[in-house]
Design a protein around this motif. Structure first.
Motif, PDB file in Angstrom:
ATOM      1  N   GLU A   1       0.818  -1.273   0.205  1.00 40.14           N
ATOM      2  CA  GLU A   1       0.565   0.542  -0.062  1.00 40.14           C
ATOM      3  C   GLU A   1       0.544   1.781   0.535  1.00 40.14           C
ATOM      4  O   GLU A   1       0.938   2.030  -0.733  1.00 40.14           O
ATOM      5  CB  GLU A   1      -0.837   0.050   0.951  1.00 40.14           C
TER       6      GLU A   1
ATOM      7  N   LEU B   1      -5.346  -1.721  -0.344  1.00 37.39           N
ATOM      8  CA  LEU B   1      -5.964  -2.919  -0.820  1.00 37.39           C
ATOM      9  C   LEU B   1      -6.995  -3.672  -0.227  1.00 37.39           C
ATOM     10  O   LEU B   1      -7.301  -2.736   1.075  1.00 37.39           O
ATOM     11  CB  LEU B   1      -4.731  -3.591  -0.810  1.00 37.39           C
ATOM     12  N   PRO B   2      -8.033  -4.352  -0.319  1.00 35.79           N
ATOM     13  CA  PRO B   2      -9.024  -4.896   0.460  1.00 35.79           C
ATOM     14  C   PRO B   2      -8.653  -5.830   1.526  1.00 35.79           C
ATOM     15  O   PRO B   2      -7.328  -6.612   1.212  1.00 35.79           O
ATOM     16  CB  PRO B   2      -9.646  -5.654  -0.660  1.00 35.79           C
TER      17      PRO B   2
ATOM     18  N   GLY C   1      -7.655   2.967  -9.465  1.00 37.54           N
ATOM     19  CA  GLY C   1      -7.756   1.468  -9.727  1.00 37.54           C
ATOM     20  C   GLY C   1      -9.041   1.224  -9.504  1.00 37.54           C
ATOM     21  O   GLY C   1      -9.374   1.142  -9.210  1.00 37.54           O
TER      22      GLY C   1
ATOM     23  N   TYR D   1     -11.172  -2.477  -8.818  1.00 32.97           N
ATOM     24  CA  TYR D   1     -11.185  -3.697  -8.385  1.00 32.97           C
ATOM     25  C   TYR D   1     -11.960  -4.611  -8.529  1.00 32.97           C
ATOM     26  O   TYR D   1     -12.902  -3.942  -8.360  1.00 32.97           O
ATOM     27  CB  TYR D   1     -10.881  -3.332  -7.139  1.00 32.97           C
TER      28      TYR D   1
ATOM     29  N   THR E   1     -13.195  -8.877  -7.522  1.00 32.19           N
ATOM     30  CA  THR E   1     -13.375  -9.918  -6.749  1.00 32.19           C
ATOM     31  C   THR E   1     -13.614 -11.092  -7.544  1.00 32.19           C
ATOM     32  O   THR E   1     -15.245 -10.475  -7.600  1.00 32.19           O
ATOM     33  CB  THR E   1     -12.972  -9.570  -5.026  1.00 32.19           C
TER      34      THR E   1
ATOM     35  N   ALA F   1      -8.706 -11.310  -5.353  1.00 35.67           N
ATOM     36  CA  ALA F   1      -8.372 -10.038  -5.251  1.00 35.67           C
ATOM     37  C   ALA F   1      -8.078  -9.509  -7.297  1.00 35.67           C
ATOM     38  O   ALA F   1      -6.589 -10.062  -6.595  1.00 35.67           O
ATOM     39  CB  ALA F   1      -8.829  -8.645  -4.434  1.00 35.67           C
TER      40      ALA F   1
ATOM     41  N   ILE G   1      -6.420  -6.429  -9.340  1.00 33.71           N
ATOM     42  CA  ILE G   1      -6.419  -5.022  -9.183  1.00 33.71           C
ATOM     43  C   ILE G   1      -5.692  -4.654 -10.561  1.00 33.71           C
ATOM     44  O   ILE G   1      -4.621  -5.017 -10.891  1.00 33.71           O
ATOM     45  CB  ILE G   1      -5.634  -4.197  -7.967  1.00 33.71           C
TER      46      ILE G   1
ATOM     47  N   HIS H   1      -3.938  -1.929 -11.543  1.00 30.31           N
ATOM     48  CA  HIS H   1      -2.964  -0.126 -11.258  1.00 30.31           C
ATOM     49  C   HIS H   1      -1.935   0.518 -12.454  1.00 30.31           C
ATOM     50  O   HIS H   1      -1.187  -0.218 -12.069  1.00 30.31           O
ATOM     51  CB  HIS H   1      -3.223  -0.107 -10.078  1.00 30.31           C
TER      52      HIS H   1
END
Length: 325
Positions: free
Chosen positions: A44, A51-52, A72, A74, A76, A94, A96, A98
């Motif tokens: 992070e 981040l989840p 970003g 996201y 899932t 997840a 992502i 970015h």
């Protein structure tokens, strides 16, 4: 653990000593495998995005699984794993996007990730962007799901052969054979249910991904997403077909169990009817009355036995003639 993959196909594990500055621009994929709190904070800080958490990954709301935040994308999805065991499971992963980089967070080891990482290390061609990399990864996930359904179809064929056998082989079955097969059917049903749940989550993810500008401006990524969407749709139909086959197997097995139970009850019913007349004869001559003329016969005992035998044979032959035995 944090595993980093570069554009040239090489990979390395990032340790706590490498937690300074931004990530190298050549790193196209960061794969976080059961990351610790410190590793999450490290990523992070170096990426500048949140981040989840594991709890957020389990959220079933679409707005919590598919969203755009801080530049970003996201996403899932629920992926199936532990297929080779009797208890297949789903794990939330997840994805992502970015910048030009893909970040994945997972707390299990789906086989599709191992297959994709191995192929990525063997590939001679470079992967240009994280979006294309995600498309290829989703393609591998879908291929693995197709393989799972093929494995399930093979198991169902073997189960069908063992259940629907000829009558001679059925007589040699061990006790509770069909009851044990019900447990196998339940295991297969759980596997196809997990596969269908995974395909539904993948379908939602791909539909969301296709609507993003980062995919639309890359022709290769858009084509990969289109292929994945078509494959997911065809696999969903195939999974529904396999599920119907499992339902048929369940109904057929229960029907065979009922037939066997009815046959047992039928035998007991006929036996009671066959032995009822001899029991009546024996009951009559077992009464303790003083004046019974047959008690003084020299052949009374033999005649009573003969009468009981005849009264049992006649119903038996009648049932055979009727085809009830």
């Amino acid at each position: 653990m944090i595993r980093a993959y570069r554009t040239d196909g090489s990979a390395e594990v990032i340790g706590p000593d490498d937690a300074t500055g931004d990530f190298d621009a050549s790193i196209i994929w960061l794969d976080l495998i059961s990351p610790t709190k410190e590793e999450e904070q490290q990523v992070e800080k170096r990426l500048g995005i949140p981040l989840p958490t594991p709890e957020e990954l389990k959220d079933i709301e679409p707005s919590s699984r598919l969203y755009v935040e801080n530049g970003g994308v996201y996403m899932t999805a629920s992926l199936i794993y532990k297929v080779e065991t009797d208890l297949a499971r789903l794990t939330d992963v997840a994805f992502i996007l970015h910048g030009n980089r893909l970040i994945t967070i997972r707390y299990a080891e789906p086989k599709s990730f191992a297959l994709f990482s191995a192929s990525l290390l063997r590939a001679t061609e470079q992967c240009p962007t994280g979006t294309v990399l995600l498309g290829r990864l989703l393609e591998t996930v879908v291929d693995r799901t197709a393989e799972v359904l093929e494995i399930l179809a093979t198991r169902l064929d073997a189960l069908s052969i063992s259940v629907f056998v000829d009558r001679k082989a059925a007589k040699r079955r061990p006790p509770r054979f069909l009851e044990d097969k019900l447990l196998d059917i339940a295991s297969h049903h759980q596997l196809v249910s997990k596969a269908r749940d995974s395909l539904i989550s993948l379908s939602r993810l791909v539909t969301f991904l296709q609507s993003q500008q980062v995919v639309r401006r890359e022709e290769e990524a858009a084509e990969l997403c289109l292929v994945v969407a078509r494959d997911v749709q065809s696999l969903a139909e195939h999974a529904a077909f396999v599920s119907n086959n499992i339902t048929f197997m369940l109904d057929a097995s229960l029907g065979l169990i009922n037939v066997e139970q009815n046959a047992i009850i039928k035998i007991f019913s006929i036996a009671s009817v066959v032995f009822l007349p001899p029991t009546l004869v024996a009951s009559i001559y077992g009464m303790n009355f003083h004046f019974m003329p047959e008690l003084d016969w020299n052949y009374g005992y033999a005649l009573a036995l003969f009468g009981m035998l005849i009264s049992a044979v006649i119903p038996f032959l009648f049932f055979r003639w009727k085809g009830w035995l």
